[in-house]
Design a protein around this motif. Structure first.
Motif, short mmCIF file in Angstrom:
data_model
loop_
_atom_site.label_atom_id
_atom_site.label_comp_id
_atom_site.label_asym_id
_atom_site.label_seq_id
_atom_site.Cartn_x
_atom_site.Cartn_y
_atom_site.Cartn_z
N ASP A 80 -8.26 -14.98 6.06
CA ASP A 80 -8.56 -14.10 5.35
C ASP A 80 -7.82 -13.83 3.95
OD1 ASP A 80 -5.94 -13.24 6.01
OD2 ASP A 80 -6.37 -11.22 6.98
N GLY A 81 -7.00 -15.11 3.70
CA GLY A 81 -6.56 -15.19 2.20
C GLY A 81 -5.23 -14.35 2.28
N TYR A 82 -4.61 -13.94 3.44
CA TYR A 82 -3.49 -13.08 3.26
C TYR A 82 -2.31 -13.83 4.30
CZ TYR A 82 -0.21 -9.21 4.64
OH TYR A 82 1.13 -8.64 4.80
N ASN A 83 -1.17 -13.69 3.47
CA ASN A 83 0.06 -14.00 4.11
C ASN A 83 1.17 -13.52 3.58
OD1 ASN A 83 2.54 -15.95 4.43
ND2 ASN A 83 1.34 -16.94 5.96
N PRO A 84 1.93 -12.60 4.46
CA PRO A 84 2.91 -11.90 3.61
C PRO A 84 4.02 -12.67 3.06
CG PRO A 84 3.13 -11.61 5.83
CD PRO A 84 1.57 -12.33 5.88
N GLU A 85 4.30 -13.97 3.64
CA GLU A 85 5.39 -14.72 2.82
C GLU A 85 5.15 -15.19 1.86
OE1 GLU A 85 8.79 -16.20 2.07
OE2 GLU A 85 8.67 -15.10 3.87
N SER A 86 3.78 -15.67 1.75
CA SER A 86 3.43 -16.17 0.38
C SER A 86 3.23 -15.16 -0.63
CB SER A 86 1.85 -16.79 0.33
OG SER A 86 0.74 -15.89 0.63
N LEU A 87 3.29 -13.96 -0.40
CA LEU A 87 3.39 -12.84 -1.40
C LEU A 87 4.83 -12.50 -1.59
CD1 LEU A 87 0.28 -10.58 -0.09
CD2 LEU A 87 0.53 -12.10 -2.17
N THR A 88 5.67 -12.44 -0.41
CA THR A 88 6.94 -12.29 -0.98
C THR A 88 7.62 -13.33 -1.63
OG1 THR A 88 7.65 -13.11 1.28
CG2 THR A 88 7.16 -10.63 1.00
N PRO A 118 6.73 -5.05 -7.70
CA PRO A 118 5.40 -4.37 -7.52
C PRO A 118 5.18 -4.72 -5.90
CG PRO A 118 5.41 -6.82 -8.25
CD PRO A 118 6.74 -6.26 -8.47
N MET A 119 4.42 -4.02 -5.47
CA MET A 119 4.04 -3.93 -3.80
C MET A 119 2.71 -4.17 -3.76
SD MET A 119 5.22 -1.38 -0.93
CE MET A 119 4.03 0.16 -1.53
N ILE A 120 2.26 -5.06 -2.84
CA ILE A 120 0.96 -4.92 -2.03
C ILE A 120 1.04 -4.29 -0.57
CG2 ILE A 120 -0.91 -6.62 -1.42
CD1 ILE A 120 0.18 -8.60 -3.60
N VAL A 121 -0.10 -3.41 -0.33
CA VAL A 121 -0.19 -2.94 0.79
C VAL A 121 -1.18 -3.40 1.58
CG1 VAL A 121 -0.66 -0.65 1.92
CG2 VAL A 121 0.78 -0.47 -0.44
N LYS A 122 -1.17 -3.97 2.81
CA LYS A 122 -2.26 -4.54 3.38
C LYS A 122 -2.48 -3.57 4.69
CE LYS A 122 -3.96 -7.44 6.83
NZ LYS A 122 -3.58 -7.24 8.49
N ILE A 123 -3.84 -3.75 4.70
CA ILE A 123 -4.23 -2.39 5.95
C ILE A 123 -5.11 -3.03 6.92
CG2 ILE A 123 -3.78 -0.39 4.36
CD1 ILE A 123 -6.69 -0.17 3.74
N TYR A 124 -4.94 -2.47 8.21
CA TYR A 124 -5.90 -2.70 9.20
C TYR A 124 -5.25 -2.17 10.52
CZ TYR A 124 -9.17 -5.07 12.25
OH TYR A 124 -10.12 -5.58 13.20
N GLU A 125 -5.78 -0.69 10.82
CA GLU A 125 -5.37 -0.09 11.81
C GLU A 125 -3.77 -0.13 12.03
OE1 GLU A 125 -7.79 -0.22 15.28
OE2 GLU A 125 -9.71 -0.71 14.14
N TYR A 158 10.38 -7.36 2.08
CA TYR A 158 11.15 -7.33 0.56
C TYR A 158 10.93 -8.67 0.10
CZ TYR A 158 14.20 -3.27 1.37
OH TYR A 158 14.55 -1.90 1.29
N PRO A 159 10.83 -8.81 -1.37
CA PRO A 159 10.53 -10.03 -2.23
C PRO A 159 11.49 -10.87 -1.84
CG PRO A 159 10.61 -7.97 -3.61
CD PRO A 159 11.13 -7.61 -2.31
N ASP A 160 11.48 -12.34 -1.82
CA ASP A 160 12.43 -13.19 -1.34
C ASP A 160 13.62 -13.13 -2.33
OD1 ASP A 160 10.73 -13.79 0.62
OD2 ASP A 160 10.18 -16.10 -0.37
N ASN A 161 13.40 -12.90 -3.90
CA ASN A 161 14.18 -12.83 -4.87
C ASN A 161 14.66 -11.39 -5.21
OD1 ASN A 161 11.95 -11.60 -5.76
ND2 ASN A 161 11.90 -12.72 -7.87
N TYR A 162 14.63 -10.61 -4.26
CA TYR A 162 15.00 -9.11 -4.16
C TYR A 162 16.57 -8.88 -4.93
CZ TYR A 162 16.31 -4.33 -3.16
OH TYR A 162 16.67 -3.35 -3.14
#
Length: 851
Positions: free
Chosen positions: A648-656, A623-630, A612-616
């Protein structure tokens, strides 16, 4: 009265506020600097101290030393290379500014040596050898030998290499003074020293037997020396200029003693003939269709005649023996070193598998007799194990575990009475069947311990009886033995044959994984009782045991709590928290996460992690970002460190923290349809989240790297539900990737496409239509999603031209595409400045199209 009432009311109101916890803040990028990750801990032999490292990209690494009773904590910034002495009285480390550091754990006294570089403790922990560079002050280059128990020291000038004997009685070392080089033996009890050999060009490979009485070294890569510490002047030498080793010299791999100390095993290597300097014409490469390996792999790994060949030397009998040969170069010795398994990984190439099949021969090292033991045996981790006694060999034949008794020359099917499946039947890759594993042997080879999907089984060596030691199947709980706590026999250079000795008369520590993705530990008592410890709604890992007792440390982490270090003195007692990393986490809002269950086609009960977003706020849609890998749901209990520095430029916390939902769905696959399977699972997963009515269906993005990049590039050509996408290092053209070579290992990528991640199950030439249907480039006209692609121009795994193909195709069709190429970077981004830049670019890309 009114005034007094107002004052009273104000005071009461202020007290009420003061009694509340301060409001938590939303994370910003500046706050990320406060967070550090935690390394796997180490534990002192007596269990009284534990050490670990805290590290991040923007702050200095710090080594922590924690008393397990909670009484003391030491911190050493900018430090690394840590170790406890075996007597648990000393802790040593390296510091970037101060050189070598030594902490007295009894007194807390700390001292540094600015000139110190590498160090070693003696086995008993009373001595310390410290190499000095001579770069600071007037101290010369050499070895500073500390007697820690007596608080004195001895300096040995010009020492380039040294080795303590395992019994801590002697020091073997190489020293140079003026133009003379010598090998010396120092008696550590009386301080007497003798020169064993001198005036050679070089010496190397100082080695002790397990008993600490026999030693070995090499002179000029051509003469072997063997000695006994009690009679050091009576050296036995052996020249390697024998006909057996014509045009060969000693190899770079480390030699080792036999268990009885009577033989030395070492490696020989063929001399490389230098190219004639006058030959200015380049050699023409020859790529034959009949070659076992393609030319680039032969260049990287060479060919058997140029490999390190294992040999043995019996100095008493003056016997040299070459065990390996170009025909059978791979060698695994039995633990008693009376026999050797010999095979050639090129036997059945080209197989287009990750691990080859081989014919395994059993060689009697004493008599020289050899026979074919197993034909076409699958290799790889977990298929073959040698017993610690050296008397038995067990292997998985694709369905059962078979044991071969060397003394009886007899094969026994250990699991023919089993009705439980012993291989990963739900494995969705078209690879050879993979066993759940055989963990090791009970004492005296009376039986073996093997795994099924959930449990640990004990099977007698004759295969007539078996017993289930755990009861995991009933609750779908997985029990395993942490092998770092077991006594093992390490065959040289062959970790896939590693075997362990297990004593069922003592308690066994087991790891546990539950269906809710949590993990912990339990103890199995000799009476069969199981007691859990370290079981929380969390992920537990990093278990370490004290060498001299029943003391353990392990780490737990959860979605809301950074790693914590727990200690337990006895497995029957309760655990104790001894260190909490990142205590400032309590000051910040930590977004909620939940496990989403969904179904897609034939797949039931798939899972995904929804952050969930930190400010939910419940009255808004985000908006939502779907990150995929098996499959990713096993990461549900991982604590997420906020960071812009990822490979790989991805961190869920930096996006939430930026106000996004983040979703990591599991993907399952049908053989021959990897891309189409990904579409089915991901769209079903997204629709499940949309049904929760918390995400704006018009603001959903897609993100993936490597295989996830391939899936991203394919999915956006099949559906328009995503309004923006980012594909990192993707495979975009199945045919050109299929017919390419990985420059890191020289392997054609055919094996990855047919049998590994791409799961095609057959060659392109047998089913070209399936390859086209699952190839992103074939569906490029259907892409309406703005796509960001990124790559490193030194990617040798998935060549960056795969991204170029996608970019050029989208550009030609006037699609929205931006391509970022990072010079000098490979498949992952390693340079910290580039990591931060990529993370920012990904956030900006999604901000542009989703906000």
């Amino acid at each position: 009265m009114k005034i007094y009432f107002f004052v009273y009311f104000l005071a009461s109101w202020a007290c009420f506020l003061w009694g509340q916890a301060p409001a938590k803040k939303l994370l910003t990028q500046n706050d990320y600097l406060q967070f550090t990750e935690m390394s796997t801990p180490i534990l002192s032999p007596n269990g009284k101290w534990s050490s670990f490292k805290l590290f991040s990209q923007e702050t200095v690494d710090t080594v922590k030393v924690v008393a397990t009773d909670g009484s003391k904590v030491y911190a050493f910034p900018e430090s690394y290379g840590t170790n406890f002495s075996n007597n648990a009285q000393w802790f040593a480390f390296k510091n970037q500014q101060k050189g070598f550091g030594l902490l007295n754990l009894n007194t807390g006294k700390l001292k540094y040596n600015l000139d110190g570089t590498s160090y070693k403790f003696s086995e008993d922990g009373n001595l310390l050898g410290l190499k000095t560079t001579g770069h600071h002050g007037n101290s010369p280059k050499g070895l500073l030998l500390y007697n820690l128990s007596k608080n004195d020291s001895l300096f040995l000038e010009g020492v380039s290499a040294y080795n303590f004997s395992p019994n801590s009685k002697y020091l073997l070392y190489i020293a140079s003074r003026n133009e003379d080089v010598s090998v010396n033996l120092l008696n550590l009890s009386d301080g007497s020293s003798i020169v064993l050999n001198e005036r050679a060009e070089s010496y190397s490979k100082l080695l002790w037997s397990d008993s600490g009485e026999q030693f070995f070294f090499v002179q000029n890569d051509s003469i072997l020396y063997y000695g006994n510490a009690q009679y050091p002047t009576k050296l036995i030498s052996q020249s390697l200029k024998a006909p057996l080793f014509k045009n060969m010299h000693i190899g770079f791999l480390a030699p080792f003693f036999s268990k009885d100390g009577r033989r030395v095993f070492f490696y020989m290597h063929r001399k490389i003939i230098p190219v004639n300097a006058n030959d200015t014409l380049p050699s023409v490469q020859t790529w034959k269709g009949s070659d076992k390996w393609v030319y680039p792999r032969k260049i990287i790994e060479s060919t058997p005649e140029n490999w390190q060949m294992l040999c043995s030397w019996n100095p008493i009998k003056r016997k040299l023996q070459q065990i390996a040969s170009p025909e059978k170069p791979q060698i695994v010795l039995t633990s008693n070193q009376k026999y050797a398994l010999r095979f050639n990984i090129m036997d059945y190439e080209p197989l287009y598998l990750q691990h080859p099949k081989v014919d395994i021969y059993l060689l009697n090292l004493e008599s020289g007799e050899e026979k074919l033991l197993i034909a076409k045996q699958q290799t790889g981790g977990g298929y073959i194990q040698l017993s610690p006694s050296g008397n038995n060999i067990a292997y998985f034949n694709g369905n059962d575990w078979i044991n071969y008794s060397i003394s009886k020359q007899q094969f026994t099917n250990l699991t023919k009475r089993f009705t439980t499946v012993l291989y990963k039947e739900k494995h969705d890759r078209p690879e050879p069947l993979i066993p759940y594993g055989m963990v090791g042997w009970t004492q005296d080879d009376t039986g073996v311990l093997i795994y099924d999907a959930y449990d640990i089984w004990h099977i007698s060596i004759n295969g007539k009886s078996y017993k289930r030691l755990t009861r995991g199947r009933e609750t779908k709980t997985v029990y395993r033995l942490p092998t770092n706590l077991l006594k093992g026999y390490p065959p040289i250079r062959t970790p896939e044959f590693y075997s362990y000795e297990i004593d069922l008369s003592k308690e066994l520590i087991m790891s546990i994984k539950g269906t809710d993705k949590s993990s912990g530990y339990a103890v199995l008592s000799p009476n069969g009782m199981i007691k859990n410890f370290g079981i929380f709604a969390s992920k537990s890992h990093g278990l370490q045991k004290a060498k001299d007792g029943k003391a353990y440390v392990f780490i737990t982490e959860s979605p809301n709590t950074p790693p914590q270090l727990y200690y337990i003195k006895d497995s029957e007692k309760s655990t104790k928290l001894i260190y909490q990393s990142n205590p400032q986490y309590k000051n910040f809002v930590n977004g909620k996460r939940e496990l989403i269950t969904y179904k897609a086609g034939v797949w039931k009960n798939l899972n995904g992690i929804l952050y969930y977003p930190d400010n939910y706020q419940p009255d808004r849609k985000y908006p939502m970002i779907v990150k995929i890998y098996e499959v990713q749901s096993h990461n549900f209990y991982n604590y997420c460190f906020p960071s812009l520095y990822t490979r790989d430029g991805y961190n869920p916390e930096s996006l939430t923290a930026e106000g996004y939902f983040v979703f990591e769905p599991d993907i399952k696959y049908r053989i021959g349809n990897p891309g189409i399977s990904a579409v089915e699972c991901v769209t079903a997963a997204v629709n499940k989240v949309l049904s929760l009515n918390v995400v704006d269906k018009d603001r959903v993005g897609l993100l993936g790297h490597s295989y996830g990049g391939y899936e991203t590039a394919f999915i956006v050509g099949q559906t328009n539900i995503f309004k923006a996408a980012v594909a990192g290092a993707p495979v975009t053209n199945m045919l050109s990737y299929y017919l390419s070579i990985n420059s890191d290992d020289g392997l054609p990528q055919i094996w990855r496409m047919e049998h590994q991640q791409w799961r095609m199950g057959k060659s392109y030439f047998d089913d070209p239509e399936a390859y086209r249907q699952n190839s992103p480039i074939e569906h490029i006209k259907n892409i309406n999603t703005p796509l960001m692609i990124w790559e490193g121009d030194q990617d040798r795994n998935i060549h960056w031209f795969q991204s170029v193909e996608m970019y050029l195709a989208l550009r030609r069709l006037n699609k929205v595409v931006t391509f970022y190429v990072y010079p000098g970077e490979a498949h992952d981004i390693d340079i910290s400045e580039n990591q931060r830049d990529l993370s920012q670019k990904i956030i900006e890309w999604f901000d542009t199209y989703l906000k």
